[in-house]
Design a protein around this motif. Sequence first.
Motif, PDB file in Angstrom:
ATOM      1  N   HIS A 136       0.846  -1.191   0.000  1.00 17.02           N
ATOM      2  CA  HIS A 136       0.000   0.000   0.000  1.00 17.02           C
ATOM      3  C   HIS A 136       0.885   1.247   0.000  1.00 17.02           C
ATOM      4  O   HIS A 136       1.692   1.438   0.914  1.00 17.02           O
ATOM      5  CB  HIS A 136      -0.922   0.026   1.220  1.00 17.02           C
ATOM      6  N   LEU A 137       0.705   2.090  -1.009  1.00 20.17           N
ATOM      7  CA  LEU A 137       1.474   3.335  -1.125  1.00 20.17           C
ATOM      8  C   LEU A 137       0.505   4.484  -1.348  1.00 20.17           C
ATOM      9  O   LEU A 137      -0.229   4.502  -2.339  1.00 20.17           O
ATOM     10  CB  LEU A 137       2.463   3.246  -2.281  1.00 20.17           C
ATOM     11  N   ASN A 138       0.498   5.434  -0.423  1.00 15.97           N
ATOM     12  CA  ASN A 138      -0.381   6.602  -0.528  1.00 15.97           C
ATOM     13  C   ASN A 138       0.461   7.870  -0.383  1.00 15.97           C
ATOM     14  O   ASN A 138       0.951   8.186   0.702  1.00 15.97           O
ATOM     15  CB  ASN A 138      -1.460   6.560   0.553  1.00 15.97           C
ATOM     16  N   LEU A 139       0.623   8.583  -1.508  1.00 16.83           N
ATOM     17  CA  LEU A 139       1.354   9.852  -1.529  1.00 16.83           C
ATOM     18  C   LEU A 139       0.446  10.976  -2.025  1.00 16.83           C
ATOM     19  O   LEU A 139       0.912  11.988  -2.530  1.00 16.83           O
ATOM     20  CB  LEU A 139       2.577   9.738  -2.443  1.00 16.83           C
ATOM     21  N   SER A 140      -0.853  10.797  -1.866  1.00 15.30           N
ATOM     22  CA  SER A 140      -1.811  11.757  -2.413  1.00 15.30           C
ATOM     23  C   SER A 140      -1.749  13.098  -1.678  1.00 15.30           C
ATOM     24  O   SER A 140      -1.334  13.174  -0.512  1.00 15.30           O
ATOM     25  CB  SER A 140      -3.225  11.184  -2.314  1.00 15.30           C
ATOM     26  N   ASP A 141      -2.151  14.169  -2.399  1.00  9.11           N
ATOM     27  CA  ASP A 141      -2.347  15.488  -1.792  1.00  9.11           C
ATOM     28  C   ASP A 141      -1.123  15.956  -1.008  1.00  9.11           C
ATOM     29  O   ASP A 141      -1.242  16.497   0.089  1.00  9.11           O
ATOM     30  CB  ASP A 141      -3.591  15.426  -0.885  1.00  9.11           C
ATOM     31  N   SER A 142       0.066  15.750  -1.568  1.00  7.30           N
ATOM     32  CA  SER A 142       1.299  16.134  -0.857  1.00  7.30           C
ATOM     33  C   SER A 142       2.226  17.002  -1.685  1.00  7.30           C
ATOM     34  O   SER A 142       3.411  17.120  -1.375  1.00  7.30           O
ATOM     35  CB  SER A 142       2.052  14.877  -0.379  1.00  7.30           C
ATOM     36  N   CYS A 143       1.699  17.611  -2.766  1.00 10.91           N
ATOM     37  CA  CYS A 143       2.466  18.558  -3.585  1.00 10.91           C
ATOM     38  C   CYS A 143       3.670  17.910  -4.268  1.00 10.91           C
ATOM     39  O   CYS A 143       4.742  18.532  -4.369  1.00 10.91           O
ATOM     40  CB  CYS A 143       2.918  19.757  -2.757  1.00 10.91           C
ATOM     41  N   PHE A 144       3.513  16.678  -4.726  1.00 16.45           N
ATOM     42  CA  PHE A 144       4.524  16.086  -5.598  1.00 16.45           C
ATOM     43  C   PHE A 144       4.217  16.497  -7.034  1.00 16.45           C
ATOM     44  O   PHE A 144       3.053  16.662  -7.421  1.00 16.45           O
ATOM     45  CB  PHE A 144       4.524  14.561  -5.479  1.00 16.45           C
ATOM     46  N   HIS A 145       5.266  16.667  -7.824  1.00 19.26           N
ATOM     47  CA  HIS A 145       5.064  17.072  -9.205  1.00 19.26           C
ATOM     48  C   HIS A 145       6.138  16.452 -10.086  1.00 19.26           C
ATOM     49  O   HIS A 145       7.076  15.820  -9.601  1.00 19.26           O
ATOM     50  CB  HIS A 145       5.071  18.599  -9.340  1.00 19.26           C
ATOM     51  N   GLY A 146       5.984  16.648 -11.404  1.00 17.75           N
ATOM     52  CA  GLY A 146       6.942  16.076 -12.351  1.00 17.75           C
ATOM     53  C   GLY A 146       6.581  14.646 -12.719  1.00 17.75           C
ATOM     54  O   GLY A 146       5.513  14.128 -12.379  1.00 17.75           O
ATOM     55  N   GLN A 147       7.491  14.002 -13.396  1.00 16.29           N
ATOM     56  CA  GLN A 147       7.275  12.646 -13.889  1.00 16.29           C
ATOM     57  C   GLN A 147       7.209  11.630 -12.748  1.00 16.29           C
ATOM     58  O   GLN A 147       7.995  11.692 -11.802  1.00 16.29           O
ATOM     59  CB  GLN A 147       8.408  12.265 -14.849  1.00 16.29           C
ATOM     60  N   ILE A 148       6.272  10.695 -12.849  1.00 12.45           N
ATOM     61  CA  ILE A 148       6.259   9.558 -11.923  1.00 12.45           C
ATOM     62  C   ILE A 148       7.403   8.631 -12.307  1.00 12.45           C
ATOM     63  O   ILE A 148       7.477   8.180 -13.451  1.00 12.45           O
ATOM     64  CB  ILE A 148       4.919   8.809 -12.003  1.00 12.45           C
ATOM     65  N   PRO A 149       8.311   8.328 -11.393  1.00 10.00           N
ATOM     66  CA  PRO A 149       9.509   7.562 -11.760  1.00 10.00           C
ATOM     67  C   PRO A 149       9.230   6.090 -12.033  1.00 10.00           C
ATOM     68  O   PRO A 149       8.275   5.511 -11.500  1.00 10.00           O
ATOM     69  CB  PRO A 149      10.412   7.720 -10.534  1.00 10.00           C
ATOM     70  N   MET A 150      10.079   5.494 -12.843  1.00  7.27           N
ATOM     71  CA  MET A 150       9.966   4.083 -13.200  1.00  7.27           C
ATOM     72  C   MET A 150      10.062   3.182 -11.963  1.00  7.27           C
ATOM     73  O   MET A 150       9.549   2.062 -11.963  1.00  7.27           O
ATOM     74  CB  MET A 150      11.070   3.724 -14.195  1.00  7.27           C
ATOM     75  N   ALA A 151      10.693   3.683 -10.912  1.00  8.04           N
ATOM     76  CA  ALA A 151      10.863   2.885  -9.701  1.00  8.04           C
ATOM     77  C   ALA A 151       9.528   2.416  -9.132  1.00  8.04           C
ATOM     78  O   ALA A 151       9.448   1.341  -8.524  1.00  8.04           O
ATOM     79  CB  ALA A 151      11.635   3.687  -8.650  1.00  8.04           C
ATOM     80  N   ILE A 152       8.464   3.184  -9.335  1.00 10.22           N
ATOM     81  CA  ILE A 152       7.143   2.784  -8.846  1.00 10.22           C
ATOM     82  C   ILE A 152       6.713   1.473  -9.499  1.00 10.22           C
ATOM     83  O   ILE A 152       6.066   0.624  -8.868  1.00 10.22           O
ATOM     84  CB  ILE A 152       6.101   3.879  -9.132  1.00 10.22           C
ATOM     85  N   SER A 153       7.075   1.279 -10.754  1.00 12.42           N
ATOM     86  CA  SER A 153       6.659   0.078 -11.477  1.00 12.42           C
ATOM     87  C   SER A 153       7.328  -1.182 -10.940  1.00 12.42           C
ATOM     88  O   SER A 153       6.915  -2.295 -11.264  1.00 12.42           O
ATOM     89  CB  SER A 153       6.973   0.225 -12.973  1.00 12.42           C
ATOM     90  N   HIS A 154       8.371  -1.032 -10.132  1.00 13.50           N
ATOM     91  CA  HIS A 154       9.065  -2.185  -9.557  1.00 13.50           C
ATOM     92  C   HIS A 154       8.377  -2.707  -8.293  1.00 13.50           C
ATOM     93  O   HIS A 154       8.801  -3.729  -7.747  1.00 13.50           O
ATOM     94  CB  HIS A 154      10.511  -1.814  -9.237  1.00 13.50           C
ATOM     95  N   LEU A 155       7.347  -2.021  -7.841  1.00 14.53           N
ATOM     96  CA  LEU A 155       6.646  -2.440  -6.627  1.00 14.53           C
ATOM     97  C   LEU A 155       5.571  -3.458  -7.000  1.00 14.53           C
ATOM     98  O   LEU A 155       4.371  -3.204  -6.955  1.00 14.53           O
ATOM     99  CB  LEU A 155       6.031  -1.223  -5.935  1.00 14.53           C
ATOM    100  N   THR A 156       6.007  -4.632  -7.352  1.00 14.66           N
ATOM    101  CA  THR A 156       5.128  -5.638  -7.959  1.00 14.66           C
ATOM    102  C   THR A 156       4.138  -6.263  -6.980  1.00 14.66           C
ATOM    103  O   THR A 156       3.242  -7.000  -7.410  1.00 14.66           O
ATOM    104  CB  THR A 156       5.960  -6.753  -8.613  1.00 14.66           C
ATOM    105  N   ARG A 157       4.271  -5.985  -5.688  1.00 15.05           N
ATOM    106  CA  ARG A 157       3.320  -6.519  -4.712  1.00 15.05           C
ATOM    107  C   ARG A 157       2.234  -5.514  -4.344  1.00 15.05           C
ATOM    108  O   ARG A 157       1.391  -5.798  -3.479  1.00 15.05           O
ATOM    109  CB  ARG A 157       4.057  -6.975  -3.444  1.00 15.05           C
ATOM    110  N   LEU A 158       2.245  -4.352  -4.989  1.00 17.37           N
ATOM    111  CA  LEU A 158       1.271  -3.323  -4.641  1.00 17.37           C
ATOM    112  C   LEU A 158      -0.162  -3.817  -4.809  1.00 17.37           C
ATOM    113  O   LEU A 158      -0.515  -4.402  -5.824  1.00 17.37           O
ATOM    114  CB  LEU A 158       1.473  -2.088  -5.512  1.00 17.37           C
ATOM    115  N   VAL A 159      -0.965  -3.530  -3.816  1.00 16.58           N
ATOM    116  CA  VAL A 159      -2.394  -3.787  -3.859  1.00 16.58           C
ATOM    117  C   VAL A 159      -3.150  -2.465  -4.024  1.00 16.58           C
ATOM    118  O   VAL A 159      -4.187  -2.414  -4.670  1.00 16.58           O
ATOM    119  CB  VAL A 159      -2.857  -4.513  -2.576  1.00 16.58           C
ATOM    120  N   SER A 160      -2.601  -1.390  -3.460  1.00 17.24           N
ATOM    121  CA  SER A 160      -3.235  -0.077  -3.546  1.00 17.24           C
ATOM    122  C   SER A 160      -2.180   0.984  -3.833  1.00 17.24           C
ATOM    123  O   SER A 160      -1.161   1.057  -3.136  1.00 17.24           O
ATOM    124  CB  SER A 160      -3.965   0.251  -2.239  1.00 17.24           C
TER     125      SER A 160
END
Length: 301
Positions: A136-160
């Motif tokens: 579970h990864l929640n980074l919503s509503d925290s003023c992140f910007h720019g490209q979503i990095p490829m590293a997120i795609s490596h979290l192969t166990r993500l459910v949310s």
Amino acid sequence: MSPLHILISFFLPTFFLLSCSSIPIVLSKTTIQSQCLDDQRSALVQLQQDLYFSPHFTFSSKVELWDLKTDYCSWNGVTCDALGHVIGLDLNYKTLSGTFQSIFDLHHLQRLNFAGNNFNTTLFPYRFEGLPNLTHLNLSDSCFHGQIPMAISHLTRLVSLDLSNQDYCYRRNDVDYYPTLKVEKPNFNSLIKNLMFLKELYLDSVSISTQGTKWCEIISSSLPNLHVLSMSSCGLTGPLCSSFSTLHFLSKLNLDNNPISYLPPNFLGISSRLVSLSLRNCNLCGHFPTEVFLLPKMPKH
């Protein structure tokens, strides 16, 4: 020096270089476990040192989230397993800024929630691939910007996965102009194609407009276990594809503020499993299947 002493002196330096995940032969399991738990505590202490309160993007003070004299597993927002490994970290809506690099030493982490803070930065510095157990990864509503990095795609166990509504953060801080979080390189397909266990995907206000009309097929083919899809204001273009009918578990769908234009002929079959449907400001035209409102699972308002 006896042969035994020579053998021990040869192996000891190598042994002490072993990681916490190694199972020692000479030292006891308790000794290694204690060393591992020290690593867990050190990462959290470093996190507290690297963060500060930032209401309206102005430095306020260093944070004192926890009493460092107490057991770290009792700290607010920290969840540990039976062995003392940190498996959950929830620091939502605390107006935090700074950096959180140290959490990537918490390799057992399963749940991470930094929603509602004021980081105002990109995600590129962060080594998400260092958290292979994250579900579970929640980074919503925290003023992140720019490209979503490829590293997120490596979290192969993500459910949310929730990266939504970064614009809410800027509005909350009275910023008139704000940058967006976007998907370009890697493209949308590269971002989600390995996340086959994903059940909830929230990307509201993330710019995906460069992906054309293929976003729909990409979701259908990559996320077979999807229950919740929320992608309002993403610049998605229509039509909504017929292949959504393969998402047998989809129960909540929000595509507000996207020019979807019209719905596929089999939309009634797609919507039969939905308990929540929102298609506001989608420029819909043509015949809308009013039978949707008679579906037993759809709430009547």
